[in-house]
Enzyme design. Structure first.
Site, PDB file in Angstrom:
ATOM      1  N   ASP A  89      35.297  41.532  35.537  1.00 46.70           N
ATOM      2  CA  ASP A  89      35.115  41.661  36.984  1.00 46.70           C
ATOM      3  C   ASP A  89      33.844  42.403  37.371  1.00 46.70           C
ATOM      4  OD1 ASP A  89      37.538  40.401  37.339  1.00 46.70           O
ATOM      5  OD2 ASP A  89      38.454  42.002  38.524  1.00 46.70           O
TER       6      ASP A  89
ATOM      7  N   LYS B 160      53.367  39.075  39.133  1.00 47.43           N
ATOM      8  CA  LYS B 160      54.160  37.926  38.666  1.00 47.43           C
ATOM      9  C   LYS B 160      55.609  38.320  38.403  1.00 47.43           C
ATOM     10  CE  LYS B 160      50.833  36.408  39.536  1.00 47.43           C
ATOM     11  NZ  LYS B 160      49.510  36.886  39.872  1.00 47.43           N
TER      12      LYS B 160
ATOM     13  N   HIS C 276      59.028  12.146  29.090  1.00 51.04           N
ATOM     14  CA  HIS C 276      59.790  11.873  30.315  1.00 51.04           C
ATOM     15  C   HIS C 276      61.176  12.485  30.203  1.00 51.04           C
ATOM     16  CE1 HIS C 276      61.282   9.766  33.815  1.00 51.04           C
ATOM     17  NE2 HIS C 276      62.347   9.442  33.106  1.00 51.04           N
TER      18      HIS C 276
ATOM     19  N   ALA D  43      44.023  43.052  51.719  1.00 44.52           N
ATOM     20  CA  ALA D  43      43.752  42.257  50.510  1.00 44.52           C
ATOM     21  C   ALA D  43      42.571  41.342  50.801  1.00 44.52           C
ATOM     22  CB  ALA D  43      44.995  41.460  50.119  1.00 44.52           C
ATOM     23  N   VAL D  44      41.421  41.962  51.046  1.00 44.07           N
ATOM     24  CA  VAL D  44      40.240  41.194  51.449  1.00 44.07           C
ATOM     25  C   VAL D  44      39.254  40.989  50.299  1.00 44.07           C
ATOM     26  CG1 VAL D  44      40.371  41.829  53.884  1.00 44.07           C
ATOM     27  CG2 VAL D  44      39.131  43.310  52.302  1.00 44.07           C
TER      28      VAL D  44
ATOM     29  N   GLU E 136      43.644  36.069  58.627  1.00 48.64           N
ATOM     30  CA  GLU E 136      42.517  35.602  57.809  1.00 48.64           C
ATOM     31  C   GLU E 136      41.316  35.373  58.718  1.00 48.64           C
ATOM     32  OE1 GLU E 136      41.622  34.925  54.510  1.00 48.64           O
ATOM     33  OE2 GLU E 136      39.759  34.438  55.542  1.00 48.64           O
TER      34      GLU E 136
HETATM   35  C1  FAD Z   1      47.494  42.075  42.762  1.00 49.72           C
HETATM   36  C2  FAD Z   1      46.569  41.349  41.816  1.00 49.72           C
HETATM   37  C3  FAD Z   1      47.001  40.197  41.188  1.00 49.72           C
HETATM   38  C4  FAD Z   1      46.172  39.531  40.311  1.00 49.72           C
HETATM   39  N1  FAD Z   1      46.635  38.401  39.707  1.00 49.72           N
HETATM   40  C5  FAD Z   1      45.842  37.748  38.849  1.00 49.72           C
HETATM   41  C6  FAD Z   1      46.318  36.604  38.177  1.00 49.72           C
HETATM   42  O1  FAD Z   1      47.465  36.181  38.365  1.00 49.72           O
HETATM   43  N2  FAD Z   1      45.489  35.984  37.300  1.00 49.72           N
HETATM   44  C7  FAD Z   1      44.211  36.421  37.082  1.00 49.72           C
HETATM   45  O2  FAD Z   1      43.496  35.807  36.291  1.00 49.72           O
HETATM   46  N3  FAD Z   1      43.733  37.505  37.700  1.00 49.72           N
HETATM   47  C8  FAD Z   1      44.520  38.180  38.571  1.00 49.72           C
HETATM   48  N4  FAD Z   1      44.052  39.301  39.171  1.00 49.72           N
HETATM   49  C9  FAD Z   1      42.673  39.739  38.874  1.00 49.72           C
HETATM   50  C10 FAD Z   1      42.632  40.471  37.528  1.00 49.72           C
HETATM   51  O3  FAD Z   1      43.481  41.578  37.594  1.00 49.72           O
HETATM   52  C11 FAD Z   1      41.217  40.882  37.205  1.00 49.72           C
HETATM   53  O4  FAD Z   1      40.364  39.762  37.245  1.00 49.72           O
HETATM   54  C12 FAD Z   1      41.148  41.503  35.824  1.00 49.72           C
HETATM   55  O5  FAD Z   1      41.969  42.631  35.734  1.00 49.72           O
HETATM   56  C13 FAD Z   1      39.713  41.892  35.474  1.00 49.72           C
HETATM   57  O6  FAD Z   1      39.692  42.402  34.187  1.00 49.72           O
HETATM   58  P1  FAD Z   1      38.602  43.474  33.738  1.00 49.72           P
HETATM   59  O7  FAD Z   1      38.954  43.837  32.339  1.00 49.72           O
HETATM   60  O8  FAD Z   1      37.263  42.977  34.040  1.00 49.72           O
HETATM   61  O9  FAD Z   1      38.826  44.726  34.692  1.00 49.72           O
HETATM   62  P2  FAD Z   1      40.099  45.681  34.922  1.00 49.72           P
HETATM   63  O10 FAD Z   1      41.366  44.972  34.669  1.00 49.72           O
HETATM   64  O11 FAD Z   1      39.886  46.280  36.265  1.00 49.72           O
HETATM   65  O12 FAD Z   1      39.962  46.788  33.792  1.00 49.72           O
HETATM   66  C14 FAD Z   1      38.899  47.680  33.768  1.00 49.72           C
HETATM   67  C15 FAD Z   1      39.351  48.914  33.016  1.00 49.72           C
HETATM   68  O13 FAD Z   1      38.226  49.725  32.745  1.00 49.72           O
HETATM   69  C16 FAD Z   1      38.563  51.072  33.008  1.00 49.72           C
HETATM   70  N5  FAD Z   1      37.310  51.782  33.281  1.00 49.72           N
HETATM   71  C17 FAD Z   1      36.428  51.559  34.272  1.00 49.72           C
HETATM   72  N6  FAD Z   1      35.363  52.373  34.151  1.00 49.72           N
HETATM   73  C18 FAD Z   1      35.593  53.142  33.069  1.00 49.72           C
HETATM   74  C19 FAD Z   1      34.869  54.184  32.430  1.00 49.72           C
HETATM   75  N7  FAD Z   1      33.657  54.543  32.861  1.00 49.72           N
HETATM   76  N8  FAD Z   1      35.414  54.776  31.344  1.00 49.72           N
HETATM   77  C20 FAD Z   1      36.626  54.385  30.862  1.00 49.72           C
HETATM   78  N9  FAD Z   1      37.347  53.402  31.432  1.00 49.72           N
HETATM   79  C21 FAD Z   1      36.826  52.788  32.511  1.00 49.72           C
HETATM   80  C22 FAD Z   1      39.500  50.980  34.191  1.00 49.72           C
HETATM   81  O14 FAD Z   1      40.293  52.157  34.308  1.00 49.72           O
HETATM   82  C23 FAD Z   1      40.330  49.771  33.799  1.00 49.72           C
HETATM   83  O15 FAD Z   1      41.410  50.140  32.992  1.00 49.72           O
HETATM   84  C24 FAD Z   1      44.871  40.022  40.042  1.00 49.72           C
HETATM   85  C25 FAD Z   1      44.429  41.194  40.655  1.00 49.72           C
HETATM   86  C26 FAD Z   1      45.270  41.861  41.523  1.00 49.72           C
HETATM   87  C27 FAD Z   1      44.783  43.130  42.160  1.00 49.72           C
END
Ligand code: FAD
Length: 485
Positions: free
Chosen positions: A329, A68, A461, A286-287, A221
């Protein structure tokens, strides 16, 4: 962070809650659990490319926030060059300083990730930087970045280990030419020709960033439909605008190979006409993303993965192991930061014996292109398939005084509502600030509002939000500021 700072106060290694993963799903879980008066540690192993360890996960370090930041900078650059003259502003010699743009982005990321440590401190969460592995019996093996290892115990463990980019066998990552989304946020020069595999949210945002800076962007795509998950009226409108901006989006184009040579990448793909080739200087794959659970679980924890590698959970994010939860995720559902955040908060509240729930039917999606694309609820195609009688209302931003004043009148707002009880079933917006406008629709749907509720709500408005109001009025052919069709 030095290891001494990572010691729990009092030296105790037992916690009420240990969260593994400090991204947008894990860190809110930790903060809410601490707000619920629980003793909490949050373990995260993220390291940036400069070797610094930070919290915030993919979203803050390599996803939502840096993308962003670059989208904002590049949009300003584009507007200064292409639109300022329309406003009567002459700017001679607009130049690009990509190093400064990247520096600003890095500053934004640093401020946001540093903010998490401040939030942890204020809430009383103990940050532990290193790897966490769940062992049987809610024990957690913590290996700090400095190599020291200790065993922690918890009454509850929340797994929030996130996801990683999917690699294509036909186009494996090969930096600096073939990169993932993180790599595409770090380019230090504008590629003359950029290829993007995947016209999803991430591919479109990254393609837009580099297109605005002058790259010739080709997006390949595999699916025949553009944004197949979105309302197709919305998708069609978005595609028109993105193509007009010069994004060469090729649908039904399945990549079969990518060869790096002489600093370029030759991409081979198959479409309806047969085998095609395109040569680019950089290729972004980016798939999609896949759940990340490497070295997260010992064999005997009782936590199970499904066939796609997601941690199996129920509606409330409980895994099959007692008092082990998983959010974000790494579990089913859309891979979105706000979905993970709500799951984290829900779980922390459930652990504390409070009420907690995620309404999976009302999760907004936003694509931060220009115009922005945002939606919540069902698409028209989904409502049609359900057999429920429905009505739609739309409002074009061309008829919005605010959008005209902003010189950003592309797109429309669309509402789909049930014919029987007028309940709003879906809202779809392509237009200026659609990502902000969708919040009203989310709130309306969360409260099961009808279009009449929106119709009777005063909207200031001139604002862009009037588009949502007028779309609601148009659902009953009672719009004031557009012709009711
Ligand atoms: C380029 C890009 C743009 C995006 N834009 C958006 C957006 O605009 N809006 C949106 O909603 N989503 C967006 N997303 C998706 C969003 O980033 C993810 O949905 C989000 O980060 C998921 O959060 P999370 O906490 O589940 O996982 P993550 O953010 O992946 O965090 C997981 C963390 O756990 C840590 N971890 C994993 N395993 C271990 C372990 N065993 N021990 C210690 N640490 C560990 C990792 O290092 C990481 O820091 C985007 C993603 C990308 C790649």
């Amino acid at each position: 962070m030095p290891n001494s700072e990572q010691q729990a106060p009092g030296g105790s290694d037992s916690f009420d809650v240990i969260v593994i993963g400090g991204g947008p799903a894990g860190y809110p879980a930790a903060i809410r659990a601490a707000q619920n008066q629980l003793r909490v540690a949050c373990i995260d192993e993220w390291k940036n490319r400069d070797g610094s360890a930070t919290f915030g996960g993919t979203c803050l370090n390599a996803g939502c926030i840096p993308s962003k930041a670059l989208l904002e900078s590049t949009e300003l650059y584009h507007r200064a060059r292409e639109e300022f003259a329309t406003h009567g502003i002459g700017v001679a010699g607009v130049t690009l300083d990509l190093a400064q743009m990247q520096k600003r982005k890095a500053g934004v990321v640093k401020a946001m990730t540093g903010g998490i440590l401040a939030l942890f401190k204020s809430a009383g969460v103990i940050p532990l930087q290193g790897h966490g592995k769940l062992l049987a019996g809610r024990r957690v093996q913590f290996s700090a970045h400095d190599g020291t290892r200790r065993e922690l115990t918890a009454r509850h463990v929340v797994l929030a280990s996130g996801s990683t980019p999917i690699e294509l066998r036909s186009a494996p990552f090969q930096a600096p030419q073939v990169v993932d989304s993180w790599g595409a946020l770090e380019f230090d020069a504008v590629p003359k020709r950029l290829g993007v595999i995947g016209a999803g949210v991430i591919g479109l945002e990254l393609g837009s960033v580099w297109r605005r800076l002058g790259s010739e962007v080709t997006v390949l795509e595999a699916l025949p439909d553009f944004l197949a998950i979105a309302d197709q009226q919305l998708a069609k409108e978005a595609l028109r605008h993105l193509k007009r901006q010069g994004l060469d989006i090729r649908l039904g184009a399945k990549v079969t190979g990518a060869t790096v040579g002489g600093g370029a990448v030759e991409v081979v793909y198959a479409d309806a006409k047969g085998e095609q080739r395109v040569t680019v200087d950089r290729l972004v794959v980016a798939v999609g993303r896949k759940p990340f659970t490497r070295e997260l679980l010992a064999a005997d924890t009782g936590v199970e993965l499904d066939e796609r590698g997601f941690i199996k959970v129920d509606h409330s994010c409980r895994t099959g192991a007692e008092s082990v939860w998983a959010v974000g995720d790494c579990v089913r559902g859309p891979m979105l930061a706000h979905k993970g955040k709500e799951e984290g908060v829900m779980v922390a509240d459930l652990i504390a014996g409070r009420y907690g729930e995620v309404n999976y039917k009302v999760i907004p999606s936003v694509i931060y292109t220009a115009p922005e694309i945002a939606w919540v609820g069902l698409t028209e195609e989904q409502v049609k398939a359900s057999g429920r009688a429905y009505k739609t209302g739309t409002f074009p931003f061309l008829a919005s005084g605010r959008a005209r004043a902003m010189e950003q009148a592309a797109g429309f707002a669309k509402i789909i509502a049930a014919r029987d009880d007028d309940e709003i079933l879906g809202v779809h917006i392509v237009g200026p600030m659609a990502g902000e406008l969708i919040a009203e629709a989310v709130l309306a749907m969360e409260y099961s509002a009808s279009t009449e509720d929106l119709q009777r709500t005063i909207h200031a408005h001139p604002t862009l939000a009037e588009a949502v109001h007028e779309a609601a009025l148009n659902a009953d052919k009672r719009a004031i500021d557009s012709i009711n069709r």
